[in-house]
Design an enzyme around this catalytic site. Structure first.
Site, mmCIF file in Angstrom:
data_model
loop_
_atom_site.group_PDB
_atom_site.id
_atom_site.type_symbol
_atom_site.label_atom_id
_atom_site.label_comp_id
_atom_site.label_asym_id
_atom_site.label_seq_id
_atom_site.Cartn_x
_atom_site.Cartn_y
_atom_site.Cartn_z
ATOM 1 N N ARG A 224 0.853 -1.186 0.000
ATOM 2 C CA ARG A 224 0.000 0.000 0.000
ATOM 3 C C ARG A 224 0.889 1.237 0.000
ATOM 4 N NH1 ARG A 224 -3.590 -2.503 -1.627
ATOM 5 N NH2 ARG A 224 -5.581 -2.976 -0.678
ATOM 6 N N HIS A 272 -1.499 0.893 -9.630
ATOM 7 C CA HIS A 272 -2.197 -0.035 -8.729
ATOM 8 C C HIS A 272 -2.828 -1.193 -9.519
ATOM 9 C CE1 HIS A 272 -4.287 -0.368 -4.557
ATOM 10 N NE2 HIS A 272 -4.194 -1.564 -5.122
HETATM 11 P P1 NDP Z 1 -2.041 -11.872 4.361
HETATM 12 O O1 NDP Z 1 -2.936 -11.412 5.439
HETATM 13 O O2 NDP Z 1 -2.206 -13.259 3.827
HETATM 14 O O3 NDP Z 1 -0.519 -11.759 4.840
HETATM 15 C C1 NDP Z 1 -0.034 -10.672 5.535
HETATM 16 C C2 NDP Z 1 1.407 -10.961 5.934
HETATM 17 O O4 NDP Z 1 1.952 -9.772 6.508
HETATM 18 C C3 NDP Z 1 1.527 -12.063 7.006
HETATM 19 O O5 NDP Z 1 2.636 -12.869 6.756
HETATM 20 C C4 NDP Z 1 1.739 -11.272 8.290
HETATM 21 O O6 NDP Z 1 2.478 -11.944 9.282
HETATM 22 C C5 NDP Z 1 2.538 -10.098 7.759
HETATM 23 N N1 NDP Z 1 2.429 -8.972 8.699
HETATM 24 C C6 NDP Z 1 1.343 -8.255 9.031
HETATM 25 N N2 NDP Z 1 1.655 -7.324 9.958
HETATM 26 C C7 NDP Z 1 2.974 -7.472 10.199
HETATM 27 C C8 NDP Z 1 3.889 -6.832 11.067
HETATM 28 N N3 NDP Z 1 3.500 -5.834 11.876
HETATM 29 N N4 NDP Z 1 5.161 -7.231 11.059
HETATM 30 C C9 NDP Z 1 5.567 -8.249 10.255
HETATM 31 N N5 NDP Z 1 4.755 -8.909 9.409
HETATM 32 C C10 NDP Z 1 3.474 -8.524 9.375
HETATM 33 O O7 NDP Z 1 -2.151 -10.821 3.191
HETATM 34 P P2 NDP Z 1 -1.995 -11.041 1.615
HETATM 35 O O8 NDP Z 1 -0.713 -11.714 1.360
HETATM 36 O O9 NDP Z 1 -3.223 -11.658 1.073
HETATM 37 O O10 NDP Z 1 -1.974 -9.521 1.093
HETATM 38 C C11 NDP Z 1 -0.990 -8.613 1.524
HETATM 39 C C12 NDP Z 1 -1.294 -7.201 1.059
HETATM 40 O O11 NDP Z 1 -1.002 -7.037 -0.314
HETATM 41 C C13 NDP Z 1 -2.741 -6.739 1.155
HETATM 42 O O12 NDP Z 1 -3.105 -6.413 2.479
HETATM 43 C C14 NDP Z 1 -2.745 -5.532 0.254
HETATM 44 O O13 NDP Z 1 -2.380 -4.386 0.986
HETATM 45 C C15 NDP Z 1 -1.658 -5.859 -0.782
HETATM 46 N N6 NDP Z 1 -2.223 -6.097 -2.103
HETATM 47 C C16 NDP Z 1 -1.917 -5.233 -3.119
HETATM 48 C C17 NDP Z 1 -2.396 -5.435 -4.391
HETATM 49 C C18 NDP Z 1 -1.988 -4.544 -5.510
HETATM 50 O O14 NDP Z 1 -2.538 -4.673 -6.615
HETATM 51 N N7 NDP Z 1 -1.037 -3.666 -5.324
HETATM 52 C C19 NDP Z 1 -3.262 -6.575 -4.711
HETATM 53 C C20 NDP Z 1 -3.525 -7.432 -3.579
HETATM 54 C C21 NDP Z 1 -3.028 -7.168 -2.335
HETATM 55 P P3 NDP Z 1 1.936 -13.298 9.963
HETATM 56 O O15 NDP Z 1 2.021 -14.346 8.866
HETATM 57 O O16 NDP Z 1 2.866 -13.562 11.060
HETATM 58 O O17 NDP Z 1 0.533 -13.028 10.376
HETATM 59 C C1 OXD Z 2 -6.133 -5.600 -3.145
HETATM 60 C C2 OXD Z 2 -5.751 -4.596 -4.140
HETATM 61 O O1 OXD Z 2 -5.982 -5.362 -1.951
HETATM 62 O O2 OXD Z 2 -6.080 -4.764 -5.334
HETATM 63 O O3 OXD Z 2 -6.597 -6.684 -3.555
HETATM 64 O O4 OXD Z 2 -5.094 -3.612 -3.796
#
Ligand code: NDP
Ligand code: OXD
Length: 309
Positions: A224, A272
């Site tokens: 993000r 994005h």
């Molecule tokens: P998940 O919820 O599956 O994974 C999140 C990961 O981040 C987990 O491994 C979690 O750790 C880690 N995490 C969260 N908070 C912390 C912290 N404070 N310190 C260290 N690690 C942390 O999310 P997704 O993989 O499905 O998606 C990730 C992000 O990608 C979305 O939230 C979105 O913002 C972004 N995204 C962007 C898109 C784009 O087009 N640009 C499209 C889709 C998503 P733990 O495993 O220990 O819980």
């Molecule tokens: C998502 C994105 O969070 O597209 O899936 O940003």
């Protein structure tokens, strides 16, 4: 049973058609909805206006069209006690891994330098390092981070990841928490951010973080815009501490015309689109989840709103 969809208009139609094909018993309405709010059982939404969801008194679940739920968490009037479900679907995951592989590979293969040479009509070979000489480090070892690392494996990069809780992933050196952050950064030549935006991860891509990477490291932000301190990146690019960046997400989207990133020769910008939920495959996941709830089973991929992801 009724579901209200709010995405953009084109994709709303694609969603409605896919839902009708997969779940004919479900009544599907597209936003704006003029009917009785009490009729709506489920909402499938992307960036609903603040306060919108509180008008539906019988909501059983709120499905986010995207993986990120920051667009819901930021609503101070989000109905309390209604489960929020993030999007986990194969099309979205595959798209993100394509993006990460492309962006990591283009930094590895000096594409910013060759683009600069092309502008000057310079024909010069740069000494290519083998993939195993570089570490790709992924912030976030969730659904997307893990799949991206899996897809990077065949190329031979050293792979590392960082998460909140400890992980064991074959072929990936895993770090976690504040205690593991510096060591993770110290070995990472290509840093990929796939974190959710939470109060803990906000501005994590900052000057201090950049200073802990090897000089000349690349940064790829597909998490993000709020993860990145944009001024710090500009300074790190200026000093050479960061050699290049691929950015898909920004504090302000669309990126304002006057923003210095547009003209920066060491920054690649995408609007994005790192990945997008694919209605046809996502609908199967949403439908299965609704059917689970209706059968008295637990929903999958419910967000812990206290944790923020
Ligand atoms: P998940 O919820 O599956 O994974 C999140 C990961 O981040 C987990 O491994 C979690 O750790 C880690 N995490 C969260 N908070 C912390 C912290 N404070 N310190 C260290 N690690 C942390 O999310 P997704 O993989 O499905 O998606 C990730 C992000 O990608 C979305 O939230 C979105 O913002 C972004 N995204 C962007 C898109 C784009 O087009 N640009 C499209 C889709 C998503 P733990 O495993 O220990 O819980
Ligand atoms: C998502 C994105 O969070 O597209 O899936 O940003």
């Amino acid at each position: 049973m009724a579901l209200l969809i709010k995405t953009d208009i084109d994709r709303g139609t694609a969603w409605a058609e896919a839902l009708a094909a997969n779940f004919p018993e479900l009544k599907v309405y597209t936003w704006p909805y003029e009917g009785d709010p009490a009729e709506i059982d489920y909402a499938l939404v992307w960036q609903p206006p603040e306060g919108e969801l509180k008008h539906y008194p019988n909501l059983k679940a709120i499905f986010s069209v995207g993986a990120g739920i920051d667009h819901l968490a930021s609503d101070p009037d989000l109905p309390q006690g209604v489960p929020v479900v993030r999007m986990v679907e194969p099309g979205l995951t595959a798209g993100m891994s394509e993006y990460v592989v492309w962006a990591a590979m283009s930094h590895h293969r000096f594409m910013l330098d060759y683009a600069a040479q092309r502008r000057e009509k310079v024909w010069e070979e740069l000494l290519q390092l083998p993939a195993e000489a570089r570490q790709v480090g992924v912030l976030g070892l969730g659904v997307l981070g893990r799949d991206a690392l899996e897809k990077l494996k065949p190329f031979g990069f050293r792979l590392a990841g960082w998460s909140r809780s400890p992980k064991t992933i074959s072929g990936v050196t895993c770090f976690h928490g504040i205690g593991g952050f510096d060591e993770f950064l110290a070995g990472t030549d290509i840093l990929v951010c796939l974190l959710p935006l939470t109060p803990e991860t906000e501005s994590i891509l900052n000057a201090e973080t950049f200073a802990k990477l090897p000089a000349g490291a690349a940064v790829i932000n597909a998490g993000r815009g709020g993860h990145l301190v944009e001024e710090d990146l500009l300074e790190a690019l200026e000093s050479g501490q960061i050699g290049g960046a691929t950015l898909d997400v920004f504090r302000e989207e669309p990126l304002p015309e006057e923003h210095p990133f547009w003209e920066h020769p060491r920054v690649v910008i995408t609007p994005h689109i790192a990945s997008m939920t694919v209605p046809e495959s996502a609908v199967r996941v949403v439908v299965a989840n609704i059917q689970r709830l209706e059968a008295g089973e637990a929903l999958q991929h419910v967000v812990d709103m206290n944790r923020g992801y």
